[in-house]
Scaffold this active site. Structure first.
Site, PDB file in Angstrom:
ATOM      1  CB  ILE A 160      -0.968  -0.007   1.209  1.00 35.50           C
ATOM      2  CG1 ILE A 160      -1.763  -1.320   1.254  1.00 35.50           C
ATOM      3  CG2 ILE A 160      -1.924   1.180   1.138  1.00 35.50           C
ATOM      4  CD1 ILE A 160      -2.583  -1.526   2.521  1.00 35.50           C
ATOM      5  CG  ASN A 211      12.517  -3.397   8.319  1.00 36.55           C
ATOM      6  OD1 ASN A 211      11.634  -3.585   7.493  1.00 36.55           O
ATOM      7  ND2 ASN A 211      12.473  -3.920   9.535  1.00 36.55           N
ATOM      8  CB  SER A 236      11.113  -6.856   7.384  1.00 36.96           C
ATOM      9  OG  SER A 236      10.039  -5.940   7.488  1.00 36.96           O
ATOM     10  CE  LYS A 242       0.927  -7.596   3.820  1.00 37.32           C
ATOM     11  NZ  LYS A 242       0.390  -7.140   2.560  1.00 37.32           N
ATOM     12  CB  SER A 294      -6.998  -3.320  10.043  1.00 33.26           C
ATOM     13  OG  SER A 294      -7.644  -4.476   9.584  1.00 33.26           O
ATOM     14  CB  THR A 333      -8.842  -6.760  11.681  1.00 37.60           C
ATOM     15  OG1 THR A 333      -8.883  -7.990  12.368  1.00 37.60           O
ATOM     16  CG2 THR A 333      -7.788  -5.891  12.324  1.00 37.60           C
ATOM     17  CE1 TYR A 368      -1.656  -6.261  11.053  1.00 34.33           C
ATOM     18  CE2 TYR A 368      -3.925  -6.999  10.826  1.00 34.33           C
ATOM     19  CZ  TYR A 368      -2.913  -6.134  10.491  1.00 34.33           C
ATOM     20  OH  TYR A 368      -3.160  -5.106   9.607  1.00 34.33           O
ATOM     21  CE  LYS A 426      -2.261  -2.581  11.537  1.00 32.00           C
ATOM     22  NZ  LYS A 426      -1.206  -1.618  11.170  1.00 32.00           N
ATOM     23  CG  ASN A 476      -1.383 -16.052   4.993  1.00 31.72           C
ATOM     24  OD1 ASN A 476      -1.379 -17.268   5.179  1.00 31.72           O
ATOM     25  ND2 ASN A 476      -0.391 -15.269   5.369  1.00 31.72           N
ATOM     26  NE  ARG A 497      -8.610 -17.381   6.483  1.00 26.97           N
ATOM     27  CZ  ARG A 497      -8.115 -16.443   5.676  1.00 26.97           C
ATOM     28  NH1 ARG A 497      -7.021 -16.691   4.977  1.00 26.97           N
ATOM     29  NH2 ARG A 497      -8.721 -15.275   5.548  1.00 26.97           N
TER      30      ARG A 497
HETATM   31  P1  NAD Z   1       3.503  -4.614   3.389  1.00 27.13           P
HETATM   32  O1  NAD Z   1       4.114  -5.698   4.220  1.00 27.13           O
HETATM   33  O2  NAD Z   1       3.513  -4.765   1.919  1.00 27.13           O
HETATM   34  O3  NAD Z   1       4.207  -3.215   3.739  1.00 27.13           O
HETATM   35  C1  NAD Z   1       4.705  -2.930   5.017  1.00 27.13           C
HETATM   36  C2  NAD Z   1       6.136  -2.435   4.849  1.00 27.13           C
HETATM   37  O4  NAD Z   1       6.672  -2.068   6.112  1.00 27.13           O
HETATM   38  C3  NAD Z   1       7.063  -3.491   4.252  1.00 27.13           C
HETATM   39  O5  NAD Z   1       7.737  -2.943   3.144  1.00 27.13           O
HETATM   40  C4  NAD Z   1       8.043  -3.816   5.402  1.00 27.13           C
HETATM   41  O6  NAD Z   1       9.331  -4.117   4.907  1.00 27.13           O
HETATM   42  C5  NAD Z   1       8.006  -2.534   6.206  1.00 27.13           C
HETATM   43  N1  NAD Z   1       8.295  -2.689   7.640  1.00 27.13           N
HETATM   44  C6  NAD Z   1       7.703  -3.557   8.514  1.00 27.13           C
HETATM   45  N2  NAD Z   1       8.221  -3.381   9.744  1.00 27.13           N
HETATM   46  C7  NAD Z   1       9.126  -2.387   9.661  1.00 27.13           C
HETATM   47  C8  NAD Z   1       9.989  -1.757  10.586  1.00 27.13           C
HETATM   48  N3  NAD Z   1      10.036  -2.133  11.867  1.00 27.13           N
HETATM   49  N4  NAD Z   1      10.822  -0.763  10.155  1.00 27.13           N
HETATM   50  C9  NAD Z   1      10.803  -0.377   8.867  1.00 27.13           C
HETATM   51  N5  NAD Z   1      10.013  -0.946   7.931  1.00 27.13           N
HETATM   52  C10 NAD Z   1       9.187  -1.936   8.324  1.00 27.13           C
HETATM   53  O7  NAD Z   1       2.018  -4.380   3.940  1.00 27.13           O
HETATM   54  P2  NAD Z   1       0.817  -3.530   3.319  1.00 27.13           P
HETATM   55  O8  NAD Z   1      -0.212  -4.464   2.836  1.00 27.13           O
HETATM   56  O9  NAD Z   1       1.340  -2.488   2.432  1.00 27.13           O
HETATM   57  O10 NAD Z   1       0.261  -2.886   4.661  1.00 27.13           O
HETATM   58  C11 NAD Z   1       0.607  -1.581   5.071  1.00 27.13           C
HETATM   59  C12 NAD Z   1      -0.093  -1.266   6.374  1.00 27.13           C
HETATM   60  O11 NAD Z   1      -1.495  -1.376   6.201  1.00 27.13           O
HETATM   61  C13 NAD Z   1       0.259  -2.181   7.547  1.00 27.13           C
HETATM   62  O12 NAD Z   1       0.306  -1.403   8.721  1.00 27.13           O
HETATM   63  C14 NAD Z   1      -0.902  -3.136   7.595  1.00 27.13           C
HETATM   64  O13 NAD Z   1      -1.089  -3.669   8.881  1.00 27.13           O
HETATM   65  C15 NAD Z   1      -2.040  -2.237   7.198  1.00 27.13           C
HETATM   66  N6  NAD Z   1      -3.188  -2.932   6.615  1.00 27.13           N
HETATM   67  C16 NAD Z   1      -3.020  -3.747   5.545  1.00 27.13           C
HETATM   68  C17 NAD Z   1      -4.093  -4.419   4.994  1.00 27.13           C
HETATM   69  C18 NAD Z   1      -3.926  -5.376   3.842  1.00 27.13           C
HETATM   70  O14 NAD Z   1      -4.812  -6.208   3.633  1.00 27.13           O
HETATM   71  N7  NAD Z   1      -2.865  -5.300   3.068  1.00 27.13           N
HETATM   72  C19 NAD Z   1      -5.382  -4.227   5.542  1.00 27.13           C
HETATM   73  C20 NAD Z   1      -5.528  -3.368   6.630  1.00 27.13           C
HETATM   74  C21 NAD Z   1      -4.425  -2.726   7.161  1.00 27.13           C
HETATM   75  C1  WQD Z   2     -10.855 -12.902   2.197  1.00 25.52           C
HETATM   76  C2  WQD Z   2     -11.920 -13.981   2.071  1.00 25.52           C
HETATM   77  C3  WQD Z   2     -11.400 -15.971   3.334  1.00 25.52           C
HETATM   78  C4  WQD Z   2      -7.886 -17.163   1.072  1.00 25.52           C
HETATM   79  C5  WQD Z   2      -7.241 -10.126   6.126  1.00 25.52           C
HETATM   80  C6  WQD Z   2      -6.930  -9.742   7.537  1.00 25.52           C
HETATM   81  C7  WQD Z   2      -7.470  -8.387   7.843  1.00 25.52           C
HETATM   82  C8  WQD Z   2      -6.991  -7.366   6.800  1.00 25.52           C
HETATM   83  C9  WQD Z   2      -7.224  -7.834   5.402  1.00 25.52           C
HETATM   84  C10 WQD Z   2      -4.979  -6.345   7.602  1.00 25.52           C
HETATM   85  C11 WQD Z   2     -12.212 -14.682   3.407  1.00 25.52           C
HETATM   86  C12 WQD Z   2     -11.429 -16.259   1.848  1.00 25.52           C
HETATM   87  C13 WQD Z   2      -9.004 -16.485   1.531  1.00 25.52           C
HETATM   88  C14 WQD Z   2      -8.063 -18.450   0.475  1.00 25.52           C
HETATM   89  C15 WQD Z   2     -10.434 -18.233   0.778  1.00 25.52           C
HETATM   90  N1  WQD Z   2      -5.571  -7.184   6.885  1.00 25.52           N
HETATM   91  N2  WQD Z   2     -10.245 -17.015   1.380  1.00 25.52           N
HETATM   92  N3  WQD Z   2      -9.330 -18.916   0.336  1.00 25.52           N
HETATM   93  O1  WQD Z   2      -9.214 -12.523   6.103  1.00 25.52           O
HETATM   94  O2  WQD Z   2     -10.815 -10.809   5.107  1.00 25.52           O
HETATM   95  O3  WQD Z   2      -8.636 -10.104   5.956  1.00 25.52           O
HETATM   96  O4  WQD Z   2      -6.682  -9.144   5.240  1.00 25.52           O
HETATM   97  O5  WQD Z   2      -5.425  -5.605   8.442  1.00 25.52           O
HETATM   98  O6  WQD Z   2      -7.021  -8.044   9.107  1.00 25.52           O
HETATM   99  O7  WQD Z   2      -7.537 -10.689   8.412  1.00 25.52           O
HETATM  100  O8  WQD Z   2      -8.705 -11.386   3.876  1.00 25.52           O
HETATM  101  O9  WQD Z   2      -7.924 -12.115   1.675  1.00 25.52           O
HETATM  102  O10 WQD Z   2      -7.398 -13.546   3.695  1.00 25.52           O
HETATM  103  O11 WQD Z   2      -9.725 -13.436   2.869  1.00 25.52           O
HETATM  104  O12 WQD Z   2     -11.560 -18.724   0.635  1.00 25.52           O
HETATM  105  O13 WQD Z   2      -7.088 -19.114   0.083  1.00 25.52           O
HETATM  106  O14 WQD Z   2     -11.405 -15.011   1.211  1.00 25.52           O
HETATM  107  O15 WQD Z   2     -11.939 -17.027   4.057  1.00 25.52           O
HETATM  108  O16 WQD Z   2     -13.570 -14.994   3.416  1.00 25.52           O
HETATM  109  P1  WQD Z   2      -9.434 -11.312   5.319  1.00 25.52           P
HETATM  110  P2  WQD Z   2      -8.347 -12.639   2.991  1.00 25.52           P
END
Ligand code: NAD
Ligand code: WQD
Length: 342
Positions: free
Chosen positions: A12, A32, A34, A85, A125, A127, A150, A154, A198, A295
């Protein structure tokens, strides 16, 4: 105007850097690596023609964080994406999640205060809502007990922000994302999950390209029209744009409270089977999937009430589920074509 994007080489974060640069912000990335790769900086430069300044270090390190902020004390705002995450991994390694996600936030806040930087946009999130009692879910809905460490990071982060804004000059906006999917139109940046994904859409695109044999659909006995679980999927570019709006709101002093919370979703709920059908439609490929059991920890259905963010931010998610899937599929194909060994 200089903005710090932590986690800016991540999924993002990288899309948000592009949107910030398009709006003429100067961007500094800290990551970093990671969960991302340094080449993302090159891809951002290819898209926008501007290379963001990039520093690689761990925000859990107090001294490095403070030294960075001292050097860049002309930063006007911080967008804090950096965090771990993966829900399942957080159950296995809770302390790793608490340390990374909470200590990095506290380090950033302390350095913002000591260097007089007032504006923070935080990645929260959906969540935090768990399985809401009412749908669609608005920002006023109660926070449910977290299903995972996780999710708890948040919730605790939002509490840390609430307490900090009361005792300092820091303002914060927490953006609660629903399910971000898709990739940039250029297919130069997108989601790069490490190992077996995942999340649903990366698993779908990796199955379609032949990296995975079959998608497991988790549960068809939910109380939903087709029995599969429902989520609010949002295009990552729509999500990224909301961050630019939030940053401007802070800088232009348009906040109504020093801590604000906004849902970032489309307001549409789609089932797992809806997502699969959309993917098949836009890719022209049949997807190999089978229905398996639920799940553990999954909520049945959740989608956003985006009315408050639409009204207050003047922002609205615009892209359809088909556009989300088409861009995710294009990204998967371009990425695998370029990196056939990965
Ligand atoms: P991502 O893992 O692609 O990006 C996170 C970045 O942060 C990575 O590049 C990682 O290397 C870096 N990072 C992690 N820990 C660090 C640290 N201690 N120091 C420096 N860098 C660090 O994840 P994303 O999907 O882009 O998510 C971004 C944010 O949005 C996260 O806070 C995540 O929890 C939140 N979020 C994501 C989702 C989703 O589904 N992708 C949904 C809701 C919230
Ligand atoms: C979506 C739907 C699964 C994989 C997660 C985090 C949430 C937020 C977003 C960060 C669900 C189904 C999935 C598969 C499937 N992240 N599924 N087969 O669980 O809604 O949210 O990411 O904040 O905190 O929990 O997202 O993409 O894993 O699943 O049927 O192989 O797809 O059961 O209904 P989720 P997801």
């Amino acid at each position: 105007m200089k903005i710090l994007v932590t986690g800016g080489t991540g999924y993002i974060g990288s899309h948000t850097v592009v949107e910030l640069q398009k709006q003429n912000f100067e961007v500094v990335i800290v990551d970093n690596l990671s969960n991302s790769q340094a080449e993302v900086v090159d891809s951002i430069e290819k898209i926008t023609g501007i290379r963001p300044h990039f520093e690689e270090f761990d925000l859990v390190n107090r001294e490095l964080t403070e030294a960075f902020f001292k050097k860049h004390n002309d930063i006007k705002g911080v967008i804090h994406f950096a965090a771990f995450k993966a829900v399942g991994e957080s159950v296995e390694k809770p302390l790793m999640y608490y340390r990374n996600n909470l200590v990095s936030l506290m380090n950033i806040l302390e350095s913002m205060i000591s260097n007089g930087i007032p504006n923070l946009v935080f990645s929260s999130s959906c969540t935090v809502y768990g399985q809401p009692d009412e749908l669609p879910v608005s920002e006023k809905a109660p926070i449910k007990k977290a299903e995972s460490p996780y999710g708890n990071t948040k919730q605790i982060s939002e509490e840390i922000l609430t307490d900090t804004i009361h005792s300092s000059s820091v303002n914060a906006i927490a953006l609660r994302y629903f399910n971000p999917i898709g990739a940039h139109d250029s297919a130069l940046i997108g989601e790069l999950p490490l190992g077996v994904p995942n999340n649903l859409v990366p698993f779908i695109t990796q199955t379609a390209i032949g990296l995975r044999k079959q998608l497991s659909v988790f549960g068809e006995d939910y109380n939903t029209p087709d029995g599969t679980a429902i989520r609010d999927y949002i295009h990552v570019v729509d999500l990224a744009k909301a961050h630019v709006v939030a940053v401007k709101r802070m800088i232009e002093n348009k906040m109504k409270n020093s801590f604000e919370v906004f849902n970032l979703g489309t307001g549409n709920g789609y089932s797992v089977l809806d997502v699969i059908k959309s993917f098949e439609r836009v890719s022209g490929l049949p997807l190999n999937y089978k229905i398996v059991g639920r799940r553990p920890g999954d909520v049945e259905q959740v989608w956003a009430d985006p009315a408050w963010s639409n009204e207050e931010l003047g922002w609205k998610a615009e892209r359809s589920l088909d556009e989300m899937n088409a861009s995710a599929w294009k990204w998967e194909q371009v990425y695998r074509g370029k990196n056939s060994s990965k």
